[in-house]
Design a protein around this motif. Structure first.
Motif, PDB file in Angstrom:
ATOM      1  N   TYR A  45       0.822  -1.194   0.000  1.00 45.02           N
ATOM      2  CA  TYR A  45       0.000   0.000   0.000  1.00 45.02           C
ATOM      3  C   TYR A  45       0.869   1.262   0.000  1.00 45.02           C
ATOM      4  N   LEU A  68      -5.538   5.031   1.141  1.00 46.09           N
ATOM      5  CA  LEU A  68      -4.489   4.088   0.749  1.00 46.09           C
ATOM      6  C   LEU A  68      -4.830   3.473  -0.606  1.00 46.09           C
ATOM      7  N   TRP A  69      -3.872   3.515  -1.522  1.00 43.81           N
ATOM      8  CA  TRP A  69      -3.964   2.801  -2.791  1.00 43.81           C
ATOM      9  C   TRP A  69      -3.048   1.578  -2.688  1.00 43.81           C
ATOM     10  N   LYS A  70      -3.195   0.662  -3.640  1.00 41.00           N
ATOM     11  CA  LYS A  70      -2.460  -0.588  -3.509  1.00 41.00           C
ATOM     12  C   LYS A  70      -1.887  -1.061  -4.849  1.00 41.00           C
ATOM     13  N   ASN A  74       0.408  -2.647   5.476  1.00 39.43           N
ATOM     14  CA  ASN A  74      -0.919  -2.205   5.912  1.00 39.43           C
ATOM     15  C   ASN A  74      -0.801  -0.814   6.531  1.00 39.43           C
ATOM     16  N   GLU A  75      -1.942  -0.275   6.954  1.00 42.12           N
ATOM     17  CA  GLU A  75      -1.968   1.095   7.463  1.00 42.12           C
ATOM     18  C   GLU A  75      -1.204   1.255   8.774  1.00 42.12           C
TER      19      GLU A  75
END
Length: 839
Positions: A748, A798-800, A820-821
Motif C-alpha cells: 500500500y 491508501l492505494w495498492k 498495511n496502514e
C-alpha cells in the motif's frame, strides 16, 4: 604548474616501495618556449644518435602533431638535446638534467618523465620508452590536443599558429597499471583505434600484472605431466577431474613453479605471471588439502612458492592473482610481497565489503591492485547509465578511494561502448594517472564539452546528464525522447563538420537504445523482427564504437533462446558474406530523420514529480481504515532499508530472519539499526545471520525513540525478514531510492488529499487499485512511466499495488510502501496537513 615527486616510505621487507605517494611541489616560474609562428617551426624535435625505433616513433608523432596544430613543418633531427624539443631517455642526453629519472631497480618509476621548457627548447625525457610516449602525449594534451574517444571523429586538434609552451613538471603515475579493456575483445574494426586511445590517454601498464584465470593454461601447457599424474588435479566427489589443483601435492607445486619460470624464459620481457585459479568451484576435497586451511590459504600457498622462485631467478618480476569468488576472503597466512592481489569489486564471498578485503589482504603483506567492472555487456547491454563506467560519481569516488587504501594497480573490464560510457572511460584514465584529477572533475567535463561540441555545449551537457549513471536514468520513451531532443537542439547550434560528426555518432547510439527498448518489449514473431533490426543496426554502426557490437552479437543470441541469429549473419562470417552487415554509412538526411522520428514517437513524461521530505512519522494520525495485510515478497537481495518507529524506549525489536535463499556461500546477512536521533550516525544494534535458509530469531535493542532505519545487507544472497504485526516497517521506492521486491508482492501507499494524479515508473506486471479497491491500471512487463488520474473521493486514502513484479517507483505521491496502514510511515508534512483537525 605542479611538480610531482615520489616519496618512498621505508617499511620492512620487499614491499617497501609500494608505499609511494604523490605530492605537489611548490609552483615554480616556467620559461615559455616559442615553438612555431606564422606557419614556420622555430625549432626541431631532437633525438639522440642512438635513439631506439620506439623513441624515434614517439618523436615523429610529436613532430607530426605539432605540425597539424601550428601549420608548420617540424623536423626530427639528431642532437645533444641542449636546444630544440629533446625527446628521449635520461642517458641519451648527457648535457640535459634528467631530475634523477630512470632508477632501473625500482619498477614503479619506469613511467616517470620530465617536461621542462627553457630558453632554447623543451626537455621531454622519460625513464623508459613507455615513459617517453606518456610524456609526448602529455605535452600535446597541455597544448590542447585531445583524443576523447577512439577514432578520428573524437580527436580534437587545436589550430594555433603562434604556438608556445611553458611547463616544468616531473610526473609519476598514481596507479602503475591502468587497464580499461574490453570483455569479448575488440572487433577488427576497432582494434587499432582502441590501442591509439589507450596510448594517447596513458591508459597503459607501466607494470603489466597478469592475473587472469591461469590453471587451465597450466594444465594445457603441461598436458603430458597431468596425464601421467592425475593426482595433481583436485579431488571432487571422488574423482580427479577438476580444473582446480591438489595444492597439497608437492609435485604439483613444483610443476607450477617450473611452468612460471618457463614463461619468463619464453618471454624475457614478461613482467609477471598469473597463478589465478580457474573460475567457479571444484576445489580439492582431499584430506591433505583441507589441512592447508581456507581456499584463500591454499591459493596463496601456491602463489608464494611461485613468487619465491621467481624472485630468486628473476628479481623485480611479479606474480598476479585475484581476491575473487571462493578465494576472495583474506588468508590466515602471509602473502609474498611480490604477489599482487587484485581485489575484485564483484563476485565476492564470505560477506566482506571491498574495504574489508583490502584491509585484510594488506594485513597479510599483499601488494594490492583492483579488479574492476566498468562495463560488462551481459549486465548493461550498452544502455544509458547501467554500467559503472557511466556513473561519474562512482568513478570519482572509487578511484581516489582505492588509491588511498593502498591499491596501485587497476584493471577494469569494460566494453567498446563509447556512446554510453565514453566520458566515464576518458575521465577514469585521467584519474588513474593522477587521482587528484577527481577534485577537478567539473573542469574536465567542461573541457570535454567545450572542445567536443563548442557552441552546442549546453544541450550536450544536458544530454550527458541524462545518461550519467549518477542520475539513475530509467529506460523509457521519456528518456529516449529527451536524448533525441537535446541532440536536435545541439545540431541547430553548429555547422562545424567535426561537431556534427560527433552528434551523428550519438544519434546513432540513441537509435540503438531505441531499438533495444523495442526488442526488450517485443514478443512472439515481433521479437525476432525486433532482434534483427537491433543486430543489423549494431553491425552498421560498429565502426563508430558507440556500442559493443562484438559482445552483443556473440552473446545475446546464446542467452535469448526466443530469437535466432542466422549462421550467415554470425560474428565470424566475413563482412562481404555476412547477410546482416550493411557497410553503407548513414547519410546526414537519414540521421536527421531518425532523430525527428524519435522525437515524434517517444513522448515525454507528462506529469510533474513532487518532492517530499525523508522525515518520517507514523501514519496513525490519519486514522486510515484497516486493510488486509499485503506482502513484501519472499526476500530481498543486496541492501534493503526498512524504516521503523519506536514509541517507548528502551526496547528490543524482534525479527525473524532467514538468510541464504539464493546463495549459501556469500557470508552472513548483516542487520544494523540506526536511530535518527543518534547524532553520530552510528548503529546502536547489529546482528549477523548465517545463510542456512533457516529462520533465526534476533533482537535489536535501542534506547532511542522515534524514527529508526534498519539496514539488511547480504551481498545479494537473498534474505527474508519477518516482524510482529503492527510494527511500523516501511520501504522507500522512488527514483532516488528504487526498491525491487523478489517474486510477486502487494503493498500500500498513501495518496494525499487533493492529489490530481498518481505518476511513476514501472518495469513489471501487476495492477493498481484505488482507495476503494477498484482496479484503475494494469501494468505490463514493459518499462516506462505511468499516470493515473485521481478522483477527489479517492485522495486521502491508501492505494495498492496488487500482485506486482519488478519496480514501481512513485513520483507524485509519497514514495513509501507498507503491508498495511499500521506499518506505514509517511513524511511529517503530509501527516500534519492531512490528519483530521481536533476541535
Amino acid at each position: 604548474m605542479r611538480r610531482l615527486f615520489l616519496i618512498l616510505l621505508v617499511v620492512a621487507g620487499l614491499a617497501s616501495f609500494w608505499s609511494a605517494t604523490l605530492h605537489a611541489a611548490p609552483q615554480k616560474s616556467t620559461i615559455p618556449t616559442r615553438l612555431a609562428a606564422d606557419g614556420k617551426a622555430l625549432m626541431p624535435v631532437v633525438i639522440s644518435w642512438d635513439a631506439s625505433d620506439r623513441v624515434q616513433r614517439a618523436a615523429q608523432q610529436l613532430a607530426d602533431y605539432l605540425g597539424k596544430i601550428s601549420g608548420a613543418h617540424f623536423e626530427v633531427v639528431a642532437g645533444d638535446g641542449t636546444s630544440g624539443i629533446a625527446v628521449g631517455l635520461p642517458g641519451q642526453f648527457p648535457k640535459v638534467p634528467s631530475g634523477g629519472l630512470g632508477d632501473i631497480h625500482d619498477p614503479t618509476r619506469q613511467e616517470d618523465y620530465l617536461l621542462r621548457s627553457h630558453a632554447k627548447g623543451i626537455h621531454v625525457i622519460g625513464a623508459s620508452e613507455l615513459a617517453v610516449e606518456d610524456a609526448v602525449w602529455d605535452l600535446l594534451y597541455r597544448i590542447g590536443y585531445r583524443q576523447f574517444f577512439p577514432g578520428p571523429v573524437w580527436e580534437v586538434i587545436p589550430r594555433v599558429r603562434a604556438l608556445s609552451a611553458a611547463v616544468d613538471v616531473t610526473e609519476h603515475p598514481a596507479y602503475y597499471a591502468r587497464r580499461i579493456w574490453y570483455g569479448f575483445g575488440a572487433g577488427p574494426w576497432s582494434t587499432d583505434a582502441y590501442a591509439q586511445w589507450c596510448e594517447r590517454n596513458r591508459a597503459v601498464n607501466g607494470i603489466a600484472i597478469n592475473s587472469g584465470h591461469a590453471y587451465e593454461g597450466i594444465i594445457k601447457r603441461n598436458k603430458a605431466a597431468f596425464d601421467m599424474h592425475p593426482e595433481y588435479l583436485g579431488l571432487v566427489n571422488g574423482k580427479r577431474s577438476s580444473s582446480k589443483f591438489c595444492i597439497s601435492n608437492p609435485g604439483l607445486r613444483r610443476l607450477v613453479v617450473q611452468d612460471a619460470l618457463a614463461q619468463f624464459v619464453a618471454n624475457p620481457d614478461l613482467q609477471s605471471v598469473s597463478v589465478e585459479p580457474s573460475d567457479g568451484g571444484g576445489w580439492c576435497e582431499c584430506d591433505d588439502c583441507k589441512k592447508l586451511g581456507s581456499i584463500s590459504d591454499r591459493a596463496v600457498m601456491l602463489a608464494n612458492e611461485v613468487a619465491t622462485a621467481v624472485e630468486a631467478k628473476y628479481p623485480g618480476r611479479f606474480v598476479g592473482m585475484y581476491a575473487y569468488n571462493q578465494h576472495s576472503p583474506p588468508p590466515t597466512i602471509r602473502v609474498h610481497p611480490r604477489v599482487v592481489i587484485s581485489v575484485a569489486t564483484a563476485f565476492l564471498k564470505g560477506g566482506y565489503t571491498v574495504d574489508q578485503l583490502l584491509a585484510g589482504w594488506q594485513k597479510q603483506g599483499a601488494t594490492i591492485g583492483m579488479r574492476e567492472y566498468y562495463s560488462v555487456n551481459v549486465w548493461d547491454r550498452d544502455l544509458p547509465g547501467r554500467a559503472r563506467g557511466a556513473n561519474l560519481s562512482y568513478l570519482t569516488t572509487t578511484i581516489p578511494h582505492y588509491y588511498e587504501k593502498g591499491a596501485r594497480f587497476l584493471s577494469a573490464e569494460s566494453s567498446d561502448n563509447w556512446g554510453c560510457n565514453g566520458l566515464g572511460y576518458y575521465l577514469a584514465a585521467r584519474m588513474l594517472w593522477d587521482v587528484r584529477e577527481a577534485g577537478r572533475i567539473e573542469e574536465l567535463k567542461a573541457d570535454f564539452l567545450d572542445k567536443s561540441f563548442g557552441p552546442a555545449r549546453v544541450p550536450m551537457a544536458e544530454f550527458y546528464g541524462l545518461i550519467d549513471g549518477s542520475n539513475k536514468p530509467l529506460l523509457s520513451d521519456d528518456l529516449l525522447g529527451r536524448m533525441y531532443r537535446q541532440l536536435a537542439q545541439a545540431r541547430k547550434l553548429t555547422n562545424d563538420p567535426a561537431i556534427l560528426a560527433r552528434l551523428d555518432d550519438l544519434v546513432l547510439y540513441t537509435r540503438y537504445v531505441e531499438l533495444w527498448s523495442d526488442y526488450a518489449n517485443a514478443a512472439g514473431v515481433g521479437k525476432q523482427q525486433a532482434f534483427e533490426r537491433l543486430i543489423r543496426h549494431a553491425y552498421r554502426i560498429r565502426k563508430t564504437m558507440m556500442v559493443h557490437t562484438a559482445g552483443l552479437v556473440r552473446d545475446l543470441p546464446d542467452r535469448d533462446k526466443t530469437v535466432v541469429l542466422p549462421k550467415e549473419a554470425g560474428y565470424t562470417v566475413p563482412e562481404e558474406k555476412n547477410i546482416w552487415i550493411n557497410n553503407e554509412p548513414f547519410s546526414r538526411t537519414q540521421i536527421e530523420n531518425l532523430m525527428k522520428n524519435g522525437m515524434v514517437t517517444r513522448q515525454l513524461l507528462d506529469f510533474k514529480p513532487v518532492s517530499y521530505s525523508t522525515d518520517l512519522v507514523p501514519a496513525t494520525p490519519l486514522k486510515l481504515p484497516p486493510v488486509p495485510t499485503g506482502t513484501m515478497g519472499s526476500f530481498s537481495r543486496g541492501t534493503r532499508v526498512y524504516h521503523t518507529w519506536v514509541d517507548k524506549a528502551p526496547v528490543s525489536l524482534a525479527f525473524t530472519v532467514t538468510a541464504g535463499y539464493i546463495y549459501g556461500n556469500f557470508g552472513d546477512a548483516k542487520l544494523s539499526l540506526y536511530p535518527s536521533a543518534e547524532t553520530k550516525g552510528e548503529a546502536v544494534a547489529k546482528a549477523s545471520v548465517a545463510p542456512d535458509k533457516q529462520p533465526h530469531n534476533i533482537l535489536l535493542k535501542t534506547a532511542f525513540t522515534g524514527a529508526h532505519r534498519l539496514e539488511v545487507q547480504d551481498a545479494s544472497a537473498g534474505t527474508g525478514v519477518q516482524w510482529p504485526d503492527g510494527l511500523p516497517m516501511t520501504v522507500q521506492s522512488s527514483r532516488d531510492s528504487p526498491e525491487e521486491f523478489a517474486l510477486r508482492w502487494s503493498l500500500y501507499f498513501y495518496v494525499p488529499k487533493g492529489t490530481k494524479e498518481v505518476g511513476g515508473y514501472t518495469s513489471g506486471p501487476g495492477v493498481l487499485l484505488d482507495g476503494h479497491g477498484k482496479q484503475v491500471y494494469v501494468f505490463d512487463k514493459n518499462p516506462g512511466y505511468f499516470k493515473v488520474p485521481v478522483l477527489r473521493e479517492e485522495s486521502g486514502r491508501l492505494w495498492k499495488f496488487e500482485q506486482c513484479a519488478g519496480l514501481k517507483l512513485l513520483m507524485t505521491v509519497p514514495p513509501y510502501l507498507a503491508r498495511n496502514e499500521k506499518e506505514l510511515l509517511l513524511p511529517v508534512e503530509v501527516v500534519e496537513i492531512d490528519a483530521p483537525k481536533t476541535k
